[in-house]
Motif scaffolding. Structure first.
Motif, short mmCIF file in Angstrom:
data_model
loop_
_atom_site.label_atom_id
_atom_site.label_comp_id
_atom_site.label_asym_id
_atom_site.label_seq_id
_atom_site.Cartn_x
_atom_site.Cartn_y
_atom_site.Cartn_z
N SER A 143 -37.43 -27.80 -9.28
CA SER A 143 -36.81 -27.82 -7.33
C SER A 143 -37.55 -29.25 -7.48
O SER A 143 -38.35 -29.44 -7.82
CB SER A 143 -37.39 -27.40 -6.92
OG SER A 143 -37.31 -27.28 -5.21
N ARG A 203 -42.86 -20.13 -5.86
CA ARG A 203 -43.07 -20.64 -4.72
C ARG A 203 -43.35 -19.41 -3.60
O ARG A 203 -43.99 -20.45 -2.79
CB ARG A 203 -40.86 -19.61 -4.58
CG ARG A 203 -40.34 -20.01 -3.14
CD ARG A 203 -39.09 -19.83 -2.43
NE ARG A 203 -38.94 -19.72 -1.89
CZ ARG A 203 -37.61 -19.63 -0.71
NH1 ARG A 203 -37.32 -17.91 -1.68
NH2 ARG A 203 -37.71 -18.82 0.53
N PRO A 226 -41.72 -24.36 0.70
CA PRO A 226 -41.16 -23.85 -0.25
C PRO A 226 -40.14 -22.31 0.33
O PRO A 226 -40.33 -21.84 0.94
CB PRO A 226 -40.75 -23.73 -1.50
CG PRO A 226 -42.29 -22.97 -1.52
CD PRO A 226 -43.08 -23.80 -0.09
#
Length: 362
Positions: A233, A334, A362
């Motif tokens: 990410s 996450r 996130p």
């Protein structure tokens, strides 16, 4: 690391009989499998995990399921209504041996109870690992402990709640298992879905040595030398404007921020300085000399931290949850980042000098 495609059965005689696939010549020999197992923590006969109860001569039922083959087999044969608990002690002397993971009962083991009370379906291969690698506490335990107390009220009825160790399954399942402390009004990542073939324990870890073979990752994550260098990410949870570092570095930075915030809160709100010592139970101690260093005379049980407030306990629980899963960055990055950032922002509410919402959730 060798990944056998066959089922290794442990017969009543105790001998190991490999059931070979057609690719027999590619499979490890029984001798190689034993060699791998001996390199794992499951075979470390001198570790605290297997020696802790030497003086007592028996392992209590609350611990035996994961610290002995005898206890593990007894748990599989029990109703399994409470995570990792059997109703009797077992003798010391066992390791986590072949007849644990290859017990006949494991073939049909798919659903397990978790400390949160959730019964979760995992599939037989992952369920075997998750019996022990799920922790022994949950966010629900923290909520029960702090009920009816003000967020910043120091209470002698509170003590540190330890998730236990290597709770990888709880991290991977995220909100589905509720292993971390999840703050009210916030949403949390659920089960981490990786690509097929790498979406359960044995997809990434050697079945017998538990090691990670990074070469298995490089077809997608080109050029990485270890799992800590991987990121998927462009998000920047720690807010340092560096999106080239591995996600493990992001989580490590958030974790360190939380340690410092815990210390600041304890000193200014609880009015008792705190220390964290990762290798000394119960991990959080009073900082007697105020130097921020965990000295040997401070990391003893009689000096365990005793000025807990609900807000501090929530943050400390999440700090330990991430600390004791060394693979949180791979199991569910996450979820780990969400727990850390929410803990930081919650502490900041009681500390006017600390910036709130300084991190990118996130």
């Amino acid at each position: 690391m060798r990944r056998p495609a066959f089922l290794l059965s442990a017969l009543l005689t105790g001998s190991l009989v490999p059931v070979w696939s057609l690719a027999q010549d590619l499979e490890p020999t029984p001798e190689e499998i034993v060699e791998d197992w001996m390199a794992s923590g499951h075979a470390d006969a001198m570790s605290e995990a297997f020696r802790h109860w030497d003086e007592e001569g028996e392992i209590p039922g609350a611990c035996a399921a994961c610290h002995s083959t005898t206890g593990f087999r007894a748990y599989l044969a029990s109703p399994m209504t409470t995570a990792g608990l059997i109703d009797h002690p077992v003798p010391t002397g066992d390791l986590v041996e072949c007849t644990s993971c290859h017990a006949p009962e494991t073939a049909s083991l798919t659903t397990l109870p978790f400390p949160s009370g959730a019964a979760i379906s995992l599939g037989s291969g992952m369920a075997v690992c998750a019996v022990c690698h799920q922790g022994r506490a949950s966010g629900e335990d923290v909520d029960t402990a702090i009920a009816d107390l003000g967020d910043d009220e120091v209470s002698d009825r509170l003590s540190f709640i330890n998730v236990h160790y290597s709770a990888a399954a709880a991290t991977l399942l995220g909100a589905e298992a509720g292993g971390g402390y999840e703050y009210k009004g916030r949403s949390y990542a659920g089960r981490f879905a990786h690509v097929p073939g790498f979406d359960d324990c044995a997809g990434c870890h050697g079945a017998h040595d538990t090691a990670i073979e990074i070469a298995d990752c490089t077809s997608c994550h080109a050029g990485v030398e270890n799992s800590r260098a991987i990121r998927t990410s462009e998000a920047d949870p720690d807010g340092d404007d560096n999106t080239a570092e591995g996600i493990a570095s992001e989580i490590k930075a958030l974790h360190e921020h939380l340690r410092r915030m815990i210390m600041l809160y304890a000193e200014t709100v609880s009015d008792a300085a705190i220390l964290y010592a990762p290798d000394s139970f119960p991990y959080f101690f009073t900082d007697l000399d105020g130097d921020g260093q965990a000295d040997a005379e401070e990391t003893v049980r009689d000096n365990r931290y005793a000025s807990w407030t609900p807000r501090l306990l929530r943050a400390a629980y999440n700090y330990q949850f991430v600390a004791k899963d060394g693979g949180a960055h791979a199991h569910n990055p996450r979820y780990a980042a969400q727990l850390l950032i929410d803990s930081l922002n919650d502490l900041a509410e009681a500390l006017p000098q600390a910036p709130g919402d300084a991190f990118m959730r996130p």
